[in-house]
Motif scaffolding. Structure first.
Motif, PDB file in Angstrom:
ATOM      1  N   LEU A 118      -0.337   9.063   7.381  1.00 39.22           N
ATOM      2  CA  LEU A 118       0.699   8.121   6.953  1.00 39.22           C
ATOM      3  C   LEU A 118       1.455   8.623   5.739  1.00 39.22           C
ATOM      4  CD1 LEU A 118      -1.864   6.229   8.197  1.00 39.22           C
ATOM      5  CD2 LEU A 118       0.063   4.672   8.071  1.00 39.22           C
ATOM      6  N   GLY A 119       1.219   9.837   5.348  1.00 41.46           N
ATOM      7  CA  GLY A 119       1.959  10.493   4.276  1.00 41.46           C
ATOM      8  C   GLY A 119       1.703  11.971   4.458  1.00 41.46           C
ATOM      9  N   THR A 175       7.150  -8.121   4.964  1.00 43.26           N
ATOM     10  CA  THR A 175       6.439  -8.234   3.681  1.00 43.26           C
ATOM     11  C   THR A 175       5.350  -9.296   3.788  1.00 43.26           C
ATOM     12  OG1 THR A 175       8.458  -7.653   2.549  1.00 43.26           O
ATOM     13  CG2 THR A 175       6.758  -8.676   1.206  1.00 43.26           C
ATOM     14  N   ARG A 187      -3.805   5.911   4.617  1.00 40.75           N
ATOM     15  CA  ARG A 187      -3.282   7.272   4.477  1.00 40.75           C
ATOM     16  C   ARG A 187      -3.559   8.130   5.713  1.00 40.75           C
ATOM     17  NH1 ARG A 187      -5.514   6.168  -0.491  1.00 40.75           N
ATOM     18  NH2 ARG A 187      -7.380   7.390  -0.027  1.00 40.75           N
ATOM     19  N   GLY A 225      -2.406   0.205   2.367  1.00 41.31           N
ATOM     20  CA  GLY A 225      -2.579   1.494   1.675  1.00 41.31           C
ATOM     21  C   GLY A 225      -3.233   2.551   2.549  1.00 41.31           C
ATOM     22  N   GLY A 270       2.469  -8.135   6.001  1.00 41.17           N
ATOM     23  CA  GLY A 270       1.711  -7.105   5.278  1.00 41.17           C
ATOM     24  C   GLY A 270       0.799  -7.741   4.236  1.00 41.17           C
ATOM     25  N   GLN A 306       5.897   7.918  10.582  1.00 37.13           N
ATOM     26  CA  GLN A 306       6.916   7.523   9.620  1.00 37.13           C
ATOM     27  C   GLN A 306       7.470   6.152   9.988  1.00 37.13           C
ATOM     28  OE1 GLN A 306       9.406  11.177   9.396  1.00 37.13           O
ATOM     29  NE2 GLN A 306       8.175  11.498   7.575  1.00 37.13           N
ATOM     30  N   LYS A 307       8.415   5.698   9.187  1.00 37.12           N
ATOM     31  CA  LYS A 307       9.051   4.416   9.499  1.00 37.12           C
ATOM     32  C   LYS A 307      10.544   4.714   9.512  1.00 37.12           C
ATOM     33  CE  LYS A 307       8.512  -0.482   8.288  1.00 37.12           C
ATOM     34  NZ  LYS A 307       9.882  -0.938   8.459  1.00 37.12           N
ATOM     35  N   ASP A 348      13.239  12.294   5.528  1.00 32.90           N
ATOM     36  CA  ASP A 348      11.781  12.113   5.734  1.00 32.90           C
ATOM     37  C   ASP A 348      11.286  12.996   6.879  1.00 32.90           C
ATOM     38  OD1 ASP A 348      11.845  10.266   3.744  1.00 32.90           O
ATOM     39  OD2 ASP A 348      11.288   8.534   4.979  1.00 32.90           O
ATOM     40  N   GLY A 362       3.980  -0.564  10.702  1.00 34.31           N
ATOM     41  CA  GLY A 362       4.275   0.249   9.518  1.00 34.31           C
ATOM     42  C   GLY A 362       4.136  -0.585   8.250  1.00 34.31           C
ATOM     43  N   ALA A 363       4.643  -1.813   8.291  1.00 36.18           N
ATOM     44  CA  ALA A 363       4.587  -2.675   7.109  1.00 36.18           C
ATOM     45  C   ALA A 363       3.139  -3.031   6.767  1.00 36.18           C
ATOM     46  CB  ALA A 363       5.410  -3.945   7.365  1.00 36.18           C
ATOM     47  N   ARG A 385       1.312   0.001   5.296  1.00 34.21           N
ATOM     48  CA  ARG A 385       1.706   0.243   3.898  1.00 34.21           C
ATOM     49  C   ARG A 385       1.018  -0.737   2.971  1.00 34.21           C
ATOM     50  NH1 ARG A 385       6.682   0.959   5.404  1.00 34.21           N
ATOM     51  NH2 ARG A 385       7.292  -1.148   4.824  1.00 34.21           N
TER      52      ARG A 385
END
Ligand code: ADP
Length: 433
Positions: free
Chosen positions: A34-35, A350, A386, A384, A353, A50-51, A63, A377-378, A381
């Motif tokens: 995720l990163g 938001t 990874r 957290g 999430g 990715q988003k 990105d 994706g939200a 994130r």
């Protein structure tokens, strides 16, 4: 030796998990990132999630290019652009612009250059997506007549993919029609070269069956190396590539030992408004807690109130609870008219999430099913996350993943909106980690 037989960049998280499920079944030990970590984890294939599907074009492009650079630096034999099997795009892109940017990075690293920027297809017959004469079908309907025409963020109203992709790039787009695919690998290589000879830089290839996808994968990998910079498509072609590359691996990476997921609190978080997700909600008999984007601007603490009810429900029973924004297209349109489409989506993403993060951090939830690509994706994130490893494959395009980036290890199933049987919300837990 290269680190990865295949390095993929997916434009959303549930799509990344969809591809990871296929690659794992194909025989490649696959990690979803995720990163871009400092150190490349050991695996046969890496999928960077990715988003970028609905991001502004400049963000999606930069990105995606960064991810390709990272995958090339980590040592990847082939780079794959993973988009949705319904070719989900905004009015501005992003599939074509991202393909241009990814191919440019590969070309910089490729001493002999490439004839073509990209070759591929969204066809994924396992979930009913087929491409014929450049037209994309969803089951027995054209894409533009499927429920994708009413998608809240990426309404798909044109089934002619050569035209759709052509509107997203400044370079010519060509087509290899199905008769050339059916003829076999050599004819297919010739047909791709003919398309390039006519000036095409991106080539879409028809495919109706998995055999077609296997032939396309063979034509691209066995053809002269770097004939094509980038292979692009959905999980179908990616999995076909995985089958071919797995068969050629000298040695398969050991699957990492997955952390144990304990506990019996389960949550479903749904932000997809797709037809299939609505069917899944209708078939679910457990507790349903609703979130409407208009409630999130009304003052008061809609999320806090919902979390209170959720906590009590999880305390009272081990049954999964559904927190959902899923609704019919007319209601989505009404919310979008009042709030604006982007704002409504951002508010919901938001809120959902936050619900997922609080459920894991304070309510003891250890297994979460998330419906919706953007929503996934939200949620990831907010949690957290990874990196993710495939724990079990639930069905076409669906896999339980495990992560230990949270307070305690969790199992997560990130579901693209239109995926899964109608009884998924009840039956997914049968194969939970
Ligand atoms: P899918 O995988 O079905 O495309 P996504 O999560 O990717 O699902 O996209 C659905 C988008 O629609 C999300 O951004 C979500 O927040 C938004 N959405 C869902 N329900 C509503 C609603 N009731 N009103 C407005 N937007 C909504």
């Amino acid at each position: 030796m290269s680190n990865y037989a295949l390095g993929a960049v997916a434009d959303d998280l549930s799509g990344a998990c969809d591809l990871a499920a296929g690659l794992t079944e194909a025989g490649l030990a696959t990690v979803v990132l995720l990163g871009l970590p400092d150190e490349a984890p050991r695996a046969d294939a890496a999928v960077v999630a990715q988003k970028t599907r609905t991001a502004p074009v400049a963000v999606a492009v930069s990105d995606s290019a960064d991810a390709v650079r990272w995958l090339l630096d980590a040592g990847s034999d082939w780079i794959y652009q993973k988009y949705c099997s319904t070719f989900d795009s905004t009015a501005d892109g992003n599939i074509g612009r991202v393909a241009d940017a990814m191919a440019a990075v590969i070309e910089e690293h490729s001493p002999s250059g490439c004839f073509l920027s990209s070759v591929g297809t969204p066809a994924t017959p396992a979930v009913g997506r087929t491409q014929y004469q450049g037209y994309l079908f969803v089951g027995d309907r054209l894409l533009s007549e499927s429920s994708m025409r009413d998608h809240p963020l990426t309404p798909m109203r044109d089934s002619d993919l050569v035209r759709v992709l052509g509107d997203q790039t400044d370079v010519p787009v060509g087509l290899v029609p199905w008769p050339s695919v059916r003829m076999g690998t050599e004819d297919l290589v010739t047909a791709i070269d003919v398309a390039a000879g006519h000036g095409a830089r991106h080539v879409l290839v028809d495919a109706i069956t998995d055999d077609d996808l296997d032939r396309i994968a063979a034509a691209l990998v066995d053809g002269e190396r770097r004939r094509t910079c980038l292979i692009s498509g959905a999980a179908g072609l990616g999995t076909a590539l995985g089958r071919l590359l797995a068969a050629r691996l000298d040695e398969r990476s050991a699957e990492p030992a997955l952390p144990a997921v304990v506990g019996d609190r389960r949550l479903i978080v749904a932000g997809s408004a797709s037809e299939r997700t609505r069917e899944q909600e209708a078939a679910f008999s457990g507790l349903v807690l609703r979130l409407d984007p208009r409630d999130l601007v009304a003052g008061g603490d809609a999320v806090g109130v919902l979390l209170g009810t959720l906590g009590e429900a999880l305390e009272a029973s081990a049954d999964p609870v559904l927190v959902t924004a899923t609704t019919d297209p007319a209601d989505v349109r009404a919310a979008q008219t009042e709030l604006g489409a982007e704002r409504a989506a951002a508010l919901l993403e938001t809120a959902l999430g936050t619900v997922a993060a609080r459920a894991v951090d304070t309510l003891g939830v250890t297994r979460i099913l998330v419906a919706g690509g953007e929503t996934s994706g939200a949620v990831a994130r907010a949690l957290g996350l990874r990196s993710l490893h495939v724990a079990s494959v639930v069905g076409p395009g669906l896999a339980w993943m495990v992560s230990d980036d949270t307070r305690h290890p969790i199992g997560v199933l990130f579901k693209p909106g239109n995926f899964g049987n109608a009884d998924l919300y009840t039956r997914a837990w049968e194969s939970e980690p």
